[in-house]
Scaffold this active site. Structure first.
Site, short mmCIF file in Angstrom:
data_model
loop_
_atom_site.label_atom_id
_atom_site.label_comp_id
_atom_site.label_asym_id
_atom_site.label_seq_id
_atom_site.Cartn_x
_atom_site.Cartn_y
_atom_site.Cartn_z
N CYS A 2 -5.71 -38.68 7.32
CA CYS A 2 -4.60 -38.39 8.20
C CYS A 2 -3.45 -39.39 7.97
CB CYS A 2 -4.95 -38.43 9.67
SG CYS A 2 -6.25 -37.28 10.13
N ARG A 27 -3.24 -38.54 2.17
CA ARG A 27 -4.22 -38.98 3.18
C ARG A 27 -4.91 -37.80 3.87
NH1 ARG A 27 -3.31 -44.34 4.50
NH2 ARG A 27 -4.48 -44.10 6.40
N TRP A 74 -6.50 -34.62 7.93
CA TRP A 74 -7.76 -34.43 7.20
C TRP A 74 -8.81 -34.21 8.28
CZ3 TRP A 74 -12.53 -37.04 6.79
CH2 TRP A 74 -13.32 -36.69 5.68
N ASN A 100 -4.96 -41.07 13.88
CA ASN A 100 -5.78 -41.15 12.67
C ASN A 100 -7.04 -41.93 13.06
OD1 ASN A 100 -6.83 -41.61 10.11
ND2 ASN A 100 -5.43 -43.30 9.69
N GLY A 101 -8.21 -41.32 12.89
CA GLY A 101 -9.44 -42.02 13.24
C GLY A 101 -10.35 -41.09 14.03
N GLU A 482 -18.17 -42.60 -13.79
CA GLU A 482 -16.77 -42.46 -13.39
C GLU A 482 -16.16 -41.19 -14.00
OE1 GLU A 482 -14.98 -43.47 -11.19
OE2 GLU A 482 -12.92 -43.19 -11.85
N LYS A 486 -14.59 -38.08 -11.79
CA LYS A 486 -13.21 -37.59 -11.96
C LYS A 486 -13.22 -36.08 -12.14
CE LYS A 486 -11.37 -40.16 -10.77
NZ LYS A 486 -11.64 -41.53 -10.42
N GLU A 489 -14.27 -34.18 -8.84
CA GLU A 489 -13.40 -34.19 -7.67
C GLU A 489 -12.12 -33.39 -7.85
OE1 GLU A 489 -11.69 -38.78 -8.01
OE2 GLU A 489 -11.78 -37.88 -6.05
N HIS A 505 -36.39 -37.24 -19.36
CA HIS A 505 -37.35 -37.29 -18.25
C HIS A 505 -37.09 -36.20 -17.22
CE1 HIS A 505 -39.23 -40.89 -19.79
NE2 HIS A 505 -38.02 -41.38 -20.03
N LYS A 604 -7.17 -39.48 0.21
CA LYS A 604 -7.08 -40.70 -0.58
C LYS A 604 -7.79 -41.87 0.08
CE LYS A 604 -5.39 -43.27 -3.91
NZ LYS A 604 -6.14 -43.16 -5.19
O1 M6R Z 1 -9.59 -47.22 -1.46
P1 M6R Z 1 -10.97 -47.38 -1.97
O2 M6R Z 1 -11.01 -47.98 -3.34
O3 M6R Z 1 -11.85 -48.17 -1.05
O4 M6R Z 1 -11.56 -45.93 -2.07
C1 M6R Z 1 -12.88 -45.71 -2.44
C2 M6R Z 1 -13.13 -44.25 -2.77
O5 M6R Z 1 -12.87 -43.46 -1.65
C3 M6R Z 1 -12.27 -43.76 -3.94
O6 M6R Z 1 -12.45 -44.56 -5.06
C4 M6R Z 1 -12.63 -42.31 -4.28
O7 M6R Z 1 -13.92 -42.24 -4.78
C5 M6R Z 1 -11.62 -41.72 -5.27
N1 M6R Z 1 -11.12 -40.47 -4.79
C6 M6R Z 1 -12.19 -41.43 -6.61
O8 M6R Z 1 -11.23 -40.96 -7.50
#
Ligand code: M6R
Length: 609
Positions: A2, A27, A74, A100-101, A482, A486, A489, A505, A604
């Site tokens: 949010c 956000r 969100w 937000n929260g 990683e 990527k 997501e 395995h 984000k």
């Molecule tokens: O702001 P942060 O680094 O704490 O965020 C952690 C994760 O939410 C963030 O890295 C998330 O996994 C990304 N969307 C990945 O691309």
């Protein structure tokens, strides 16, 4: 999780709110809304969907007013819908709240308020805030908010507006970020700096528990019980252009392309004399403390967690210290064993991730010092940690983290070398060689970026598939994780990362003719083992693309495609090897018509647990 904006001043509020919300859409983006104080009374407009849906709904009829609040959501409580979108009002439209929260005791409060005669219009937890303020309002909005807060449990940043009080916004911060931007004859409120960068760089960062009363000409900050507080305004050095797309179709691509620059910024002033000297004055630890460290504990979420895993390989290899890496959401519920010689390191791009913050607080409560690695100056993690190492990646807007990850890796390598030097584990020539190799990294990343067309071709093969595998041994496994994240997501393809030696395995059963397999083979100490695993996939008909250091001959004839990467010491290779994987995820998502910068269900900054 949010985004909030607020404005009061001489200008028309609506365009400023929309502009701010556009910069906060990372956000959350499942609905949006604004409330403005207009001559004819409070006007609230909300729409399900991205911000553009709200703009369409408003059309040419933008409300006229000099004070307003806005929100991009969100969803947590209640599905995305017009009714659940913020701002929320009380029974009358005299009060509007953006939040937000999470309000943890909202059901209890809602039942109580309903008995008191309040009628609710949404399924959200936020709406109780509007009704509570309405309930306690007797001519002073600040007092009403204070009274309401006494009833509320949870985490929140909120801004409240009342039609009966001209030119005044009340804001509160508890566990969710909120800043106040200071202008001349105008003031701003926002969840994050980019929202107001076009207007001011002078800000107050509210602390947990702060309440603020804002008019166009004044900002007063109070404790929860109403005692006045002095906070120091800071100047932020990000500029508005950094927070724009700059001609790129997506923030993610722009941020991938910015990586060489981000690396240079992160090493600037830290790696000196050709690498022989490493200066990290932020650490503020005396040499004895550095020598006493007997264990390192890294805690983070998502991509930052993957950076921690890469750090583990480098630290264990060069420092001969045990390193544990934990997901922040797991760490705090398993009674972690930390002692006074454990260096606790939390990594967070945003510095606001709720789980990471909770882990930091837990460690400090247990008496441990915490070192934070974060990108956002003044973020909660930065303020609550004992020491902070900043990654100088600049604002990262795309939900998929790229340049923050690369600068986290670089910072972890610098930290490793710094500790290695302090503990007399690295010779002068080691340091000189590693230093030279680190200086070369930005240029090597540039070389990979120049070949993005080759990656686009691979993306065409991958795009129609619904499942794929990323494999690697040693630190390549961490990079594979990683790469898979990527792809998942932003393209919604199921991608699984596997330690290459582990494939046989169980998971090898899923490799059939044509299944795309991305094989990382950059670690020369295990290259022969990696080749064996690649052969296992080849024999089952998997479509293999390898990423290996240039000069690696062992892979010839073993894969459908080999992308040779510029060469570096093994432990530094993740910085180079992850770049084509970021590009791959990007081009696949574009080919599949996905919303690259705002993937479904994500946000984000994850400020709820
Ligand atoms: O702001 P942060 O680094 O704490 O965020 C952690 C994760 O939410 C963030 O890295 C998330 O996994 C990304 N969307 C990945 O691309």
């Amino acid at each position: 999780m949010c985004g909030i904006v607020g404005y009061l001043g001489e200008q028309q509020a609506y365009p400023i709110l929309i502009e701010g919300l556009k910069r906060l859409e990372y956000r959350g983006y499942d609905s949006a809304g604004v409330a403005l104080q207009c001559a004819e009374g409070m006007k609230v407009i909300k729409a399900k969907g991205e911000l553009s849906a709200l703009e369409q709904k408003v059309g040419n009829g933008a409300p006229i007013g000099h004070m307003g609040i806005g929100h991009t959501r969100w969803a947590t409580h209640g599905a995305p819908s017009d009714a659940n979108a913020h701002p929320h009002c009380g029974c009358s439209e005299d009060f509007a709240v953006v939040h937000n929260g999470i309000i943890e005791n909202y059901l209890f409060l809602r039942n109580w308020l309903e008995k008191e005669g309040h009628r609710f219009a949404s399924e959200t937890d936020t709406e109780v805030l509007a009704h509570l303020v309405e309930h306690f309002y007797h001519g002073d909005l600040l007092q009403a908010v204070q009274k309401a807060l006494e009833k509320v449990r949870g985490s929140f940043a909120m801004v409240v507006m009342c039609d009966k009080e001209e030119d005044r916004l009340i804001c509160v911060r508890k566990d969710s970020p909120l800043i106040i931007g200071l202008g001349k004859g105008e003031n701003f409120v926002a969840s994050d700096v980019p929202a107001i960068l076009n207007h001011t760089r002078k800000i107050y960062i509210l602390e947990d528990g702060d309440l603020a009363s804002i008019t166009p000409d004044s900002v007063e900050i109070f404790t929860p019980s109403g005692d006045p507080l002095q906070r120091e305004a800071i100047e932020v050095n990000w500029d508005a252009v950094q927070a724009e797309k700059g001609g790129y179709p997506h923030f993610m691509l722009k941020e991938i392309m910015e990586q060489p620059h981000a690396l240079r910024e992160t090493m600037r002033g830290r790696l000196l004399q050709g690498g022989r000297e490493i200066s990290l004055p932020e650490l503020e630890m005396n040499p004895q403390e550095l020598r006493n460290i007997s264990r390192i504990y890294i805690v983070a979420c998502g991509t930052a967690y993957h950076a921690g895993l890469v750090g583990k390989y480098a630290m264990e290899r060069l420092l001969r210290l045990p390193v544990e890496v934990d997901l922040a959401s797991e760490f705090r519920y398993r009674d972690p064993i930390l002692d006074e010689n454990t260096l606790m390191l939390v990594i967070s791009q945003s510095g606001e991730t709720a789980d990471t913050l909770a882990a930091l607080r837990l460690a400090r409560k247990q008496g441990n010092k915490v070192l934070a690695l974060t990108n956002v100056v003044g973020s909660t993690v930065a303020r609550e940690a004992d020491n902070v190492l900043y990654t100088w990646a600049g604002p990262e807007i795309a939900v998929a983290s790229t340049k923050a990850y690369l600068t986290q890796l670089l910072s972890l390598f610098l930290l490793t070398l710094y500790l290695g030097k302090a503990r007399n584990l690295l010779s002068r020539s080691d340091l000189e060689n590693f230093g030279k190799a680190i200086f070369a990294l930005p240029g090597q990343v540039e070389q990979v970026l120049e070949r993005s067309e080759e990656i686009r071709e691979l993306a065409e093969y991958l795009a129609p598939w619904e499942s794929t595998f990323f494999i690697g041994r040693n630190v390549d496994y961490a990079v594979a994780m990683e790469g898979a994240l990527k792809l998942k997501e932003i393209s919604y393809i199921h991608a699984e990362a596997y330690a290459a030696g582990e494939l046989k395995h169980g998971t090898l059963a899923l490799v059939v003719e044509g299944v795309p397999v991305i094989a990382l083979a950059t670690q020369m100490n295990v290259i022969e083992k990696s080749v064996s695993n690649i052969k296992e996939v080849n024999a089952r008909g998997g479509y293999i693309t390898c990423f290996a250091q240039e000069g690696t001959t062992e892979l010839q004839g073993e894969a459908d495609g080999i992308f040779y990467l510029p060469s570096a010491p093994d432990f530094l290779m993740p910085i180079i090897a992850v770049v084509p994987l970021q590009l791959l995820a990007y081009y696949v998502a574009v080919a599949r018509g996905c919303s690259v910068d705002k993937p479904r269900n994500l946000a984000k900054s994850v400020t709820v647990e």
